[in-house]
Design a protein around this motif. Structure first.
Motif, PDB file in Angstrom:
ATOM      1  N   TYR A 189      -1.769   1.490   8.374  1.00  0.00           N
ATOM      2  CA  TYR A 189      -2.460   0.885   7.246  1.00  0.00           C
ATOM      3  C   TYR A 189      -3.815   0.321   7.674  1.00  0.00           C
ATOM      4  CZ  TYR A 189       1.979   1.187   4.796  1.00  0.00           C
ATOM      5  OH  TYR A 189       3.129   1.658   4.213  1.00  0.00           O
ATOM      6  N   PRO A 209      -0.174  -3.338   2.000  1.00  0.00           N
ATOM      7  CA  PRO A 209       0.588  -2.593   3.006  1.00  0.00           C
ATOM      8  C   PRO A 209       2.057  -2.996   3.074  1.00  0.00           C
ATOM      9  CG  PRO A 209      -1.543  -3.205   3.887  1.00  0.00           C
ATOM     10  CD  PRO A 209      -1.410  -3.909   2.563  1.00  0.00           C
ATOM     11  N   ASP A 240       3.936  -1.420   0.178  1.00  0.00           N
ATOM     12  CA  ASP A 240       4.066   0.025   0.370  1.00  0.00           C
ATOM     13  C   ASP A 240       5.085   0.340   1.454  1.00  0.00           C
ATOM     14  OD1 ASP A 240       2.866   2.774  -0.326  1.00  0.00           O
ATOM     15  OD2 ASP A 240       2.705   2.738   1.859  1.00  0.00           O
TER      16      ASP A 240
END
Length: 248
Positions: free
Chosen positions: A211, A231, A234
């Motif tokens: 990320y 991040p 996700d």
């Protein structure tokens, strides 16, 4: 339903936080904490996974090394924060904490304890042998270690962990590995191409997700300086998808 339990191991009882889902069980998950010990953040993550249907075992691997929630409080934030003086004060504290962890005997002891957590879950009738592992920093490194040492493992999801193993050791990995990194985590990112090459040469199923605008400990929402919501969210989704595919 969560509680502390003493798990049996070949090297004596091991205290662990065990979280069970209220409904049907999808599988089991070993969850390994950061170098700060079995802190509230780790227990909260265990409860999150339990709500997703996983029986979670989060062992306390560092209390007998003097590393506890009480004596590591604030060090992680100081290291990640903008205050140079606070970082300078935190560095020797971190070095002192890490010193006992460099002993090969500690590594062997910890590997055996993590394997005992796996066996505890693997033998659980509701889990039915469907076990994965995830962990953060220190825990990410020992997630790699369990993948090397346990052929029955279904999935390995290390967050910013080290994988200091030979090609022959990496070739023992049978579980698919999904590893997460922050682009600003310089040491790990510098070594990532070599790790990817070694994993490929060893025939391991290895996927690295990196990320941008994130560094070490980006998933830790208790560290206001390191945490990166985008991040982290996700990575959480990808983790659940990976577990659903390979564990339950």
């Amino acid at each position: 339903m969560s509680s502390f339990q003493d798990l049996p191991t070949d090297v004596g009882p091991l205290s662990a936080y065990v979280a069970r889902p209220a409904g049907p069980v999808r599988g089991g998950l070993v969850l390994i904490h950061e170098v700060w010990g079995l802190v509230g953040h780790t227990r909260d993550v265990a409860d999150r996974f339990a709500r997703e249907g996983y029986v979670v075992v989060a062992p306390d691997l560092l209390a007998d090394q003097g590393i506890t929630e009480e004596n590591t409080a604030g060090i992680g934030e100081a290291l990640a924060g903008p205050d140079a003086e606070a970082r300078n004060e935190a560095q020797p504290k971190l070095r002192a904490l890490l010193a006992p962890l460099q002993d090969p005997e500690f590594a062997a002891l910890t590997t055996e304890r993590v394997r005992a957590c796996f066996r505890f879950l693997h033998d659980d009738t509701e889990v039915a042998g469907r076990v994965g592992i995830t962990g953060f920093c220190f825990g990410g490194s020992y997630s790699f270690s369990l993948a090397v040492h346990e052929p029955r493992l279904r999935a390995c999801i290390p967050f910013y962990g080290h994988a200091d193993f030979s090609r022959e050791e990496l070739a023992r990995i049978t579980a698919p590995v999904l590893a997460f990194y922050g682009q600003d985590d310089e040491g790990l990112i510098t070594g990532l191409p070599a790790l990817e090459a070694a994993m490929a040469a060893a025939g391991a199923d290895f996927t690295a997700t990196v990320y941008p605008d994130a560094g070490h400990a980006f998933f830790n929402d208790s560290n206001r300086f390191a945490y990166r919501p985008g991040p982290a969210e996700d990575a959480w989704k990808l983790t659940l998808d990976f577990l659903a595919l390979h564990v339950g």
